[in-house]
Design a protein around this motif. Structure first.
Motif, PDB file in Angstrom:
ATOM      1  N   GLY A  76       6.271  20.315   0.622  1.00  0.00           N
ATOM      2  CA  GLY A  76       5.060  20.510  -0.176  1.00  0.00           C
ATOM      3  C   GLY A  76       5.128  19.820  -1.519  1.00  0.00           C
ATOM      4  N   LYS A  77       5.786  18.637  -1.572  1.00  0.00           N
ATOM      5  CA  LYS A  77       6.000  17.942  -2.846  1.00  0.00           C
ATOM      6  C   LYS A  77       5.465  16.508  -2.822  1.00  0.00           C
ATOM      7  N   LEU A  78       4.549  16.214  -1.919  1.00  0.00           N
ATOM      8  CA  LEU A  78       4.051  14.853  -1.796  1.00  0.00           C
ATOM      9  C   LEU A  78       2.736  14.705  -2.550  1.00  0.00           C
ATOM     10  N   THR A  79       2.748  13.920  -3.608  1.00  0.00           N
ATOM     11  CA  THR A  79       1.558  13.678  -4.406  1.00  0.00           C
ATOM     12  C   THR A  79       0.796  12.478  -3.859  1.00  0.00           C
ATOM     13  N   LYS A  80      -0.298  12.113  -4.475  1.00  0.00           N
ATOM     14  CA  LYS A  80      -1.050  10.913  -4.086  1.00  0.00           C
ATOM     15  C   LYS A  80      -0.134   9.692  -4.203  1.00  0.00           C
ATOM     16  N   THR A  81      -0.160   8.849  -3.191  1.00  0.00           N
ATOM     17  CA  THR A  81       0.822   7.773  -3.063  1.00  0.00           C
ATOM     18  C   THR A  81       0.154   6.494  -2.582  1.00  0.00           C
ATOM     19  N   ILE A  82       0.522   5.370  -3.210  1.00  0.00           N
ATOM     20  CA  ILE A  82       0.049   4.055  -2.771  1.00  0.00           C
ATOM     21  C   ILE A  82       1.254   3.240  -2.321  1.00  0.00           C
ATOM     22  N   LEU A  83       1.165   2.699  -1.108  1.00  0.00           N
ATOM     23  CA  LEU A  83       2.241   1.904  -0.528  1.00  0.00           C
ATOM     24  C   LEU A  83       1.821   0.442  -0.476  1.00  0.00           C
ATOM     25  N   TYR A  84       2.604  -0.431  -1.093  1.00  0.00           N
ATOM     26  CA  TYR A  84       2.346  -1.870  -1.060  1.00  0.00           C
ATOM     27  C   TYR A  84       3.495  -2.556  -0.325  1.00  0.00           C
ATOM     28  N   ASN A  85       3.150  -3.508   0.540  1.00  0.00           N
ATOM     29  CA  ASN A  85       4.208  -4.259   1.202  1.00  0.00           C
ATOM     30  C   ASN A  85       4.097  -5.735   0.838  1.00  0.00           C
ATOM     31  N   LEU A  86       5.225  -6.418   0.819  1.00  0.00           N
ATOM     32  CA  LEU A  86       5.244  -7.835   0.492  1.00  0.00           C
ATOM     33  C   LEU A  86       5.395  -8.714   1.726  1.00  0.00           C
ATOM     34  N   ASN A  87       5.756  -8.122   2.844  1.00  0.00           N
ATOM     35  CA  ASN A  87       5.909  -8.890   4.082  1.00  0.00           C
ATOM     36  C   ASN A  87       4.700  -8.622   4.969  1.00  0.00           C
ATOM     37  N   PRO A  88       3.866  -9.641   5.236  1.00  0.00           N
ATOM     38  CA  PRO A  88       2.648  -9.387   6.025  1.00  0.00           C
ATOM     39  C   PRO A  88       2.936  -8.884   7.431  1.00  0.00           C
ATOM     40  N   ALA A  89       4.156  -9.100   7.915  1.00  0.00           N
ATOM     41  CA  ALA A  89       4.523  -8.574   9.228  1.00  0.00           C
ATOM     42  C   ALA A  89       4.504  -7.050   9.243  1.00  0.00           C
ATOM     43  N   ASP A  90       4.548  -6.432   8.055  1.00  0.00           N
ATOM     44  CA  ASP A  90       4.572  -4.973   7.949  1.00  0.00           C
ATOM     45  C   ASP A  90       3.204  -4.369   7.666  1.00  0.00           C
ATOM     46  N   ASN A  91       2.142  -5.157   7.701  1.00  0.00           N
ATOM     47  CA  ASN A  91       0.817  -4.630   7.364  1.00  0.00           C
ATOM     48  C   ASN A  91       0.444  -3.418   8.204  1.00  0.00           C
ATOM     49  N   GLU A  92       0.530  -3.569   9.507  1.00  0.00           N
ATOM     50  CA  GLU A  92       0.123  -2.463  10.388  1.00  0.00           C
ATOM     51  C   GLU A  92       1.072  -1.283  10.267  1.00  0.00           C
ATOM     52  N   LEU A  93       2.358  -1.568  10.039  1.00  0.00           N
ATOM     53  CA  LEU A  93       3.314  -0.482   9.832  1.00  0.00           C
ATOM     54  C   LEU A  93       2.899   0.366   8.631  1.00  0.00           C
ATOM     55  N   PHE A  94       2.592  -0.284   7.506  1.00  0.00           N
ATOM     56  CA  PHE A  94       2.237   0.453   6.290  1.00  0.00           C
ATOM     57  C   PHE A  94       0.896   1.159   6.448  1.00  0.00           C
TER      58      PHE A  94
ATOM     59  N   ALA B  27      -3.238  -6.238  -1.177  1.00  0.00           N
ATOM     60  CA  ALA B  27      -2.293  -7.341  -0.960  1.00  0.00           C
ATOM     61  C   ALA B  27      -1.599  -7.683  -2.266  1.00  0.00           C
ATOM     62  N   TRP B  28      -0.279  -7.810  -2.203  1.00  0.00           N
ATOM     63  CA  TRP B  28       0.539  -7.842  -3.418  1.00  0.00           C
ATOM     64  C   TRP B  28       1.324  -9.140  -3.533  1.00  0.00           C
ATOM     65  N   TRP B  29       1.333  -9.705  -4.740  1.00  0.00           N
ATOM     66  CA  TRP B  29       2.196 -10.811  -5.145  1.00  0.00           C
ATOM     67  C   TRP B  29       1.962 -12.054  -4.297  1.00  0.00           C
TER      68      TRP B  29
ATOM     69  N   VAL C 288      -8.787   2.065  -2.691  1.00  0.00           N
ATOM     70  CA  VAL C 288      -8.926   2.031  -4.151  1.00  0.00           C
ATOM     71  C   VAL C 288      -8.944   0.613  -4.719  1.00  0.00           C
ATOM     72  N   GLY C 289      -8.938  -0.399  -3.854  1.00  0.00           N
ATOM     73  CA  GLY C 289      -9.254  -1.745  -4.300  1.00  0.00           C
ATOM     74  C   GLY C 289      -8.139  -2.515  -4.973  1.00  0.00           C
ATOM     75  N   MET C 290      -8.556  -3.442  -5.830  1.00  0.00           N
ATOM     76  CA  MET C 290      -7.705  -4.504  -6.334  1.00  0.00           C
ATOM     77  C   MET C 290      -7.099  -4.183  -7.687  1.00  0.00           C
ATOM     78  N   LEU C 291      -6.042  -4.916  -8.024  1.00  0.00           N
ATOM     79  CA  LEU C 291      -5.379  -4.874  -9.326  1.00  0.00           C
ATOM     80  C   LEU C 291      -4.902  -6.289  -9.623  1.00  0.00           C
ATOM     81  N   THR C 292      -4.492  -6.567 -10.862  1.00  0.00           N
ATOM     82  CA  THR C 292      -4.046  -7.934 -11.152  1.00  0.00           C
ATOM     83  C   THR C 292      -2.550  -8.119 -10.963  1.00  0.00           C
ATOM     84  N   ASP C 293      -1.736  -7.081 -11.248  1.00  0.00           N
ATOM     85  CA  ASP C 293      -0.268  -7.209 -11.192  1.00  0.00           C
ATOM     86  C   ASP C 293       0.184  -8.414 -12.018  1.00  0.00           C
ATOM     87  N   SER C 294      -0.480  -8.665 -13.149  1.00  0.00           N
ATOM     88  CA  SER C 294      -0.292  -9.922 -13.869  1.00  0.00           C
ATOM     89  C   SER C 294       0.228  -9.703 -15.278  1.00  0.00           C
ATOM     90  N   ARG C 295       0.840 -10.752 -15.817  1.00  0.00           N
ATOM     91  CA  ARG C 295       1.280 -10.778 -17.205  1.00  0.00           C
ATOM     92  C   ARG C 295       0.332 -11.587 -18.087  1.00  0.00           C
TER      93      ARG C 295
END
Length: 466
Positions: A340-358, A379-381, A406-413
Motif C-alpha cells: 500500500g505504498k505505491l504513489t503516482k508513477t511515470i515510467l520512461y524508457n530509452l530503448n524503443p524495444a521496451d515500449n510495449e513492455l512499459f 518519448a525520452w531523450w 500527461v503529455g510532453m516535457l522538454t527534458d532540456s537545459r
C-alpha cells in the motif's frame, strides 16, 4: 508542394489542422521535467548572444557537431561564442531528417521570427538579427518563458541543493511557477565510494546532522525530502539504467555503509543492495507525501571514458542501453503496491524495444483511485523525435488509455527548447486527425478536441495538482 515549417507543419489532414489550431496551439505549457538552471530564472539572466544562449548546455547539438567532424574547441572548448555558432551553422544543413533540423528552425521562428534556413551563407545575418533581439529586456530567462506561454517549470535538483532560487522566485509576482524536483541520483552512486563519501560530507553540512551509519544517512536524506516538500516540491525523479531490487538486510546495509565511509570499493552485489534500499525508501517517502515519482530507465552513461575524464557528465557521450527491464520493474512496483505504498508513477524508457513492455507494465498497477495513476511517460531523450513520439503514443494507445496521458516535457537545459511541446502537440493532432478522416475514429470534433486539450495540458495540471 508544402512550404517548410508552414502553419500546418506535420498536420497532414484538414481535421488534424483544426484539432491543432482550435484545441492545442494556444494552451499553456506545463514543463514538469527539465534541467534548466534555477539561478538563471531567479536572476532573470540576460544572455550575451545567440551562441551562448543556444549552445552552452545543449549536448544534442554537441553530438551532431562531433559527428560532422567539428573539433572539440568549437563545441565545449575555448572558442568564442560566435565561432561556436558558426560551426553549428556549418553543421545544420547536414542534420536533415534528424530532429535537430526541425527544432533549430522552429526555435529560430518562434523566438526570433527568423524564417531563413540556417547555413554558412545565412549564419552572419541570423546571428546579428537574433543578437539584436537578445539584447532586449523580454529575451531574458523569464522573458523567454513568458514568450512560450510556460505556466510551470519543474527543474531537477539534488537533495543537497539549497533551493534558494526557487524560494526567491516563489515570493515574486511571475507569470509562471518555478518548482523543484527531488533527484537523488548522486546519493545512490555507490560504485564510486570516494565520490559518494564526499557527497555524504556535503549532505552532513546541509542537513546539519552527523552521518555515521546507514540509518543516519536515511535520516539526513529524509530531512532533505521534507525540506523540498516545504519548498513546493511534489515530484521526484530518477535517471537509472534499470530499477534495482536486490534483497538486503539492515545488517548488510550497515556493513556496506561503513565501507563507503572508509572509501573502500564495494562488490557489485553490495552496490545493488545499497541502491535497492534507497529506491524503496525514496518511494515510500513519495507515497507518504502524495508526490509523483518518475523513473527514467534504460540509459548507458559516459560511454567514452576519455571524454568523461576530460569533460565530465552530460556532455553527449550517453546512449540507449539494452537492460532487461521487466522482472525488476515488476518486483519493485509490486512490492510497493502490495504494501500500500505505491504513489503516482511515470515510467520512461530509452530503448524503443521496451515500449510495449512499459505500456503494459503501467497497466498492471492502476487501481482505480486516480486516472492514469501509473503512466507510460513520453518519448525520452534519443526517442523524443517524430518517429519515437509516434511509436510511444501508439504503444500507449494500443495497450493503455492515451486519453489519460500527461503529455510532453522538454527534458532540456536550454531556454529555447519549448517548441518541443508544439512539435509533440502537432504530432498528437495529426494522429487523431488522420484516424478521424479514415473513419477509424468518429467525426466528433468537440469530444476529440477535449481529449487533445487534456493530453496537451489539462491531464498534467490535474495529475501534478498544479
Amino acid at each position: 508542394m508544402r512550404t517548410f515549417l508552414d502553419d500546418n507543419f506535420l498536420l497532414k489532414t484538414d481535421t488534424a489542422q483544426e484539432l491543432y489550431h482550435q484545441y492545442a496551439k494556444n494552451l499553456p505549457i506545463i514543463d514538469y521535467h527539465n534541467h534548466l538552471p534555477p539561478v538563471e530564472i531567479a536572476q532573470d539572466t540576460k544572455y550575451a548572444n545567440l551562441g551562448q544562449l543556444w549552445l552552452a548546455n545543449d549536448h544534442y547539438k554537441w553530438r551532431a557537431m562531433r559527428s560532422h567532424g567539428i573539433p572539440e574547441r568549437y563545441i565545449t572548448g575555448d572558442a568564442s561564442d560566435k565561432e561556436k555558432f558558426l560551426k553549428w551553422a556549418e553543421t545544420v544543413p547536414y542534420t536533415m531528417r534528424n530532429p535537430l533540423y526541425h527544432w533549430t528552425h522552429l526555435e529560430l521562428q518562434r523566438y526570433f521570427g527568423i524564417t531563413e534556413l540556417l547555413s554558412p551563407k545565412t549564419a552572419e545575418f541570423i546571428y546579428e538579427r537574433a543578437n539584436e533581439q537578445i539584447g532586449q529586456a523580454d529575451f531574458s530567462a523569464r522573458g523567454l518563458l513568458e514568450r512560450m506561454n510556460v505556466a510551470v517549470v519543474c527543474t531537477t535538483d539534488d537533495p543537497i541543493d539549497t533551493l534558494e532560487h526557487h524560494q526567491q522566485v516563489s515570493k515574486e509576482e511571475t507569470s509562471f511557477r518555478l518548482l523543484p524536483t527531488f533527484r537523488p541520483d548522486n546519493a545512490m552512486r555507490a560504485e564510486d565510494t570516494v565520490s559518494l563519501n564526499a557527497y555524504i560530507v556535503k549532505l552532513e553540512e546541509v542537513a546539519g546532522l552527523s552521518i555515521g551509519n546507514f540509518k543516519q544517512y536515511l535520516d539526513a536524506l529524509k530531512q532533505r525530502h521534507d525540506f523540498f516538500s516545504l519548498c513546493g516540491c511534489s515530484i521526484s525523479d530518477h535517471g537509472l539504467g534499470q530499477i534495482y531490487t536486490e534483497a538486503y538486510t539492515d545488517a548488510e546495509l550497515e556493513v556496506i555503509f561503513n565501507k563507503i565511509r572508509n572509501s573502500r570499493q564495494l562488490t557489485e552485489v553490495e552496490v545493488l543492495k545499497f541502491k535497492s534500499a534507497l529506491l524503496v525508501n525514496f518511494a515510500e517517502w513519495n507515497y507518504e507525501k502524495n508526490w509523483v515519482q518518475q523513473y527514467h530507465l534504460g540509459v548507458m552513461r559516459n560511454n567514452s571514458s576519455k571524454m568523461y575524464e576530460r569533460k565530465g557528465r552530460d556532455t553527449g557521450h550517453d546512449s540507449i542501453g539494452d537492460f532487461k527491464q521487466g522482472p525488476s520493474l515488476s518486483r519493485f512496483l509490486d512490492g510497493l503496491d502490495y504494501r500500500g505504498k505505491l504513489t503516482k508513477t511515470i515510467l520512461y524508457n530509452l530503448n524503443p524495444a521496451d515500449n510495449e513492455l512499459f505500456a503494459s507494465m503501467a497497466g498492471n498497477f492502476n487501481d482505480g483511485t486516480v486516472r492514469g495513476k501509473i503512466q507510460f511517460g513520453s518519448a525520452w531523450w534519443f526517442l523524443d523525435q517524430k518517429d519515437g513520439m509516434i511509436k510511444q503514443m501508439n504503444a500507449l494507445a494500443n495497450i493503455g488509455l492515451i486519453s489519460n496521458f500527461v503529455g510532453m516535457l522538454t527534458d532540456s537545459r536550454s531556454f529555447l527548447s519549448f517548441p518541443r511541446h508544439e512539435y509533440f502537440r502537432r504530432l498528437v493532432c495529426d494522429q487523431f486527425g488522420d484516424e478521424m478522416e479514415r473513419g477509424e475514429l468518429p467525426n466528433d470534433m468537440e469530444w476529440i478536441g477535449k481529449i487533445i486539450a487534456d493530453i496537451c495540458y489539462y491531464n498534467a495540471r490535474s495529475y501534478f495538482r498544479l
